[in-house]
Design a protein around this motif. Structure first.
Motif, PDB file in Angstrom:
ATOM      1  N   GLN A   1      -0.700  12.952   2.745  1.00  0.00           N
ATOM      2  CA  GLN A   1       0.599  13.276   3.421  1.00  0.00           C
ATOM      3  C   GLN A   1       0.915  14.650   3.367  1.00  0.00           C
ATOM      4  OE1 GLN A   1       2.542  11.145   5.312  1.00  0.00           O
ATOM      5  NE2 GLN A   1       1.143   9.287   4.684  1.00  0.00           N
TER       6      GLN A   1
ATOM      7  N   ASP B   1       1.592   9.204   9.478  1.00  0.00           N
ATOM      8  CA  ASP B   1       3.272   9.043   9.477  1.00  0.00           C
ATOM      9  C   ASP B   1       3.525   9.807   8.553  1.00  0.00           C
ATOM     10  OD1 ASP B   1       5.642   8.156   9.616  1.00  0.00           O
ATOM     11  OD2 ASP B   1       4.938   6.250   8.585  1.00  0.00           O
TER      12      ASP B   1
ATOM     13  N   PHE C   1       6.665   8.376   6.390  1.00  0.00           N
ATOM     14  CA  PHE C   1       6.409   7.198   5.589  1.00  0.00           C
ATOM     15  C   PHE C   1       7.167   6.009   5.928  1.00  0.00           C
ATOM     16  CE2 PHE C   1       5.533  10.855   2.624  1.00  0.00           C
ATOM     17  CZ  PHE C   1       4.630  10.353   2.116  1.00  0.00           C
TER      18      PHE C   1
ATOM     19  N   SER D   1       5.868   3.804   7.971  1.00  0.00           N
ATOM     20  CA  SER D   1       4.680   2.860   7.775  1.00  0.00           C
ATOM     21  C   SER D   1       4.774   2.218   6.409  1.00  0.00           C
ATOM     22  CB  SER D   1       3.521   3.417   8.424  1.00  0.00           C
ATOM     23  OG  SER D   1       3.180   4.517   7.809  1.00  0.00           O
ATOM     24  N   TRP D   2       4.597   3.286   5.530  1.00  0.00           N
ATOM     25  CA  TRP D   2       4.484   2.813   4.104  1.00  0.00           C
ATOM     26  C   TRP D   2       5.437   2.031   3.805  1.00  0.00           C
ATOM     27  CZ3 TRP D   2       2.106   6.102  -0.103  1.00  0.00           C
ATOM     28  CH2 TRP D   2       0.908   6.753   0.325  1.00  0.00           C
TER      29      TRP D   2
ATOM     30  N   GLU E   1       4.778  -1.920   2.891  1.00  0.00           N
ATOM     31  CA  GLU E   1       4.815  -2.021   1.529  1.00  0.00           C
ATOM     32  C   GLU E   1       3.614  -1.350   0.809  1.00  0.00           C
ATOM     33  OE1 GLU E   1       5.502  -6.167   0.413  1.00  0.00           O
ATOM     34  OE2 GLU E   1       7.637  -5.996   1.402  1.00  0.00           O
ATOM     35  N   ILE E   2       3.221  -0.337   1.008  1.00  0.00           N
ATOM     36  CA  ILE E   2       2.041   0.481   0.669  1.00  0.00           C
ATOM     37  C   ILE E   2       2.641   1.242  -0.658  1.00  0.00           C
ATOM     38  CG2 ILE E   2       0.425   2.217   1.183  1.00  0.00           C
ATOM     39  CD1 ILE E   2       0.346   1.138   3.949  1.00  0.00           C
ATOM     40  N   THR E   3       1.985   1.266  -1.720  1.00  0.00           N
ATOM     41  CA  THR E   3       2.287   2.158  -2.826  1.00  0.00           C
ATOM     42  C   THR E   3       1.493   3.258  -3.170  1.00  0.00           C
ATOM     43  OG1 THR E   3       1.276   0.440  -4.158  1.00  0.00           O
ATOM     44  CG2 THR E   3       3.595   0.036  -3.747  1.00  0.00           C
TER      45      THR E   3
ATOM     46  N   GLN F   1      -2.431   5.439  -1.746  1.00  0.00           N
ATOM     47  CA  GLN F   1      -3.511   5.734  -0.969  1.00  0.00           C
ATOM     48  C   GLN F   1      -5.017   5.990  -1.503  1.00  0.00           C
ATOM     49  OE1 GLN F   1      -3.232   9.293   1.795  1.00  0.00           O
ATOM     50  NE2 GLN F   1      -2.444  10.450  -0.022  1.00  0.00           N
TER      51      GLN F   1
ATOM     52  N   THR G   1      -4.878   2.864   1.114  1.00  0.00           N
ATOM     53  CA  THR G   1      -4.568   1.435   1.460  1.00  0.00           C
ATOM     54  C   THR G   1      -5.113   1.020   2.810  1.00  0.00           C
ATOM     55  OG1 THR G   1      -2.780   1.557  -0.122  1.00  0.00           O
ATOM     56  CG2 THR G   1      -2.756  -0.347   1.327  1.00  0.00           C
TER      57      THR G   1
ATOM     58  N   ARG H   1      -5.709  -6.927   2.349  1.00  0.00           N
ATOM     59  CA  ARG H   1      -4.987  -5.476   1.841  1.00  0.00           C
ATOM     60  C   ARG H   1      -5.955  -5.088   0.599  1.00  0.00           C
ATOM     61  NH1 ARG H   1       0.233  -3.079   1.474  1.00  0.00           N
ATOM     62  NH2 ARG H   1       0.901  -4.813   2.876  1.00  0.00           N
TER      63      ARG H   1
END
Length: 69
Positions: free
Chosen positions: A1, A24, A27, A29-30, A34-36, A38, A40, A53
């Motif tokens: 990022q 992105d 963030f 999209s995260w 629900e991405i915590t 990378q 992911t 996932r």
């Protein structure tokens, strides 16, 4: 990022060119997915439903599941 160039380098260094990578800087999209952390990987079916996932890179497992989706 940190930067798009670093993201491209990350993809190239890890051999993930066969996957679509989303850049992105907001963030959103995260949050939506629900991405915590990378990397992911989120596999969606053609209707947009999540069918897999992974945190980290397990390319063979991801490709096998995608082939059977």
């Amino acid at each position: 990022q940190d930067s798009r160039d670093e993201a491209v380098e990350f993809v190239n260094d890890r051999g993930t060119e066969s996957f679509t990578v989303l850049w992105d800087e907001t963030f959103q999209s995260w949050i939506s997915l629900e991405i915590t952390g990378q990397p992911t990987f989120v596999l969606l079916d053609t209707q947009g439903n999540e069918i897999g996932r992974w945190f980290g890179l397990n390319e063979s497992e991801i490709l096998a599941l995608a082939a059977n989706a």
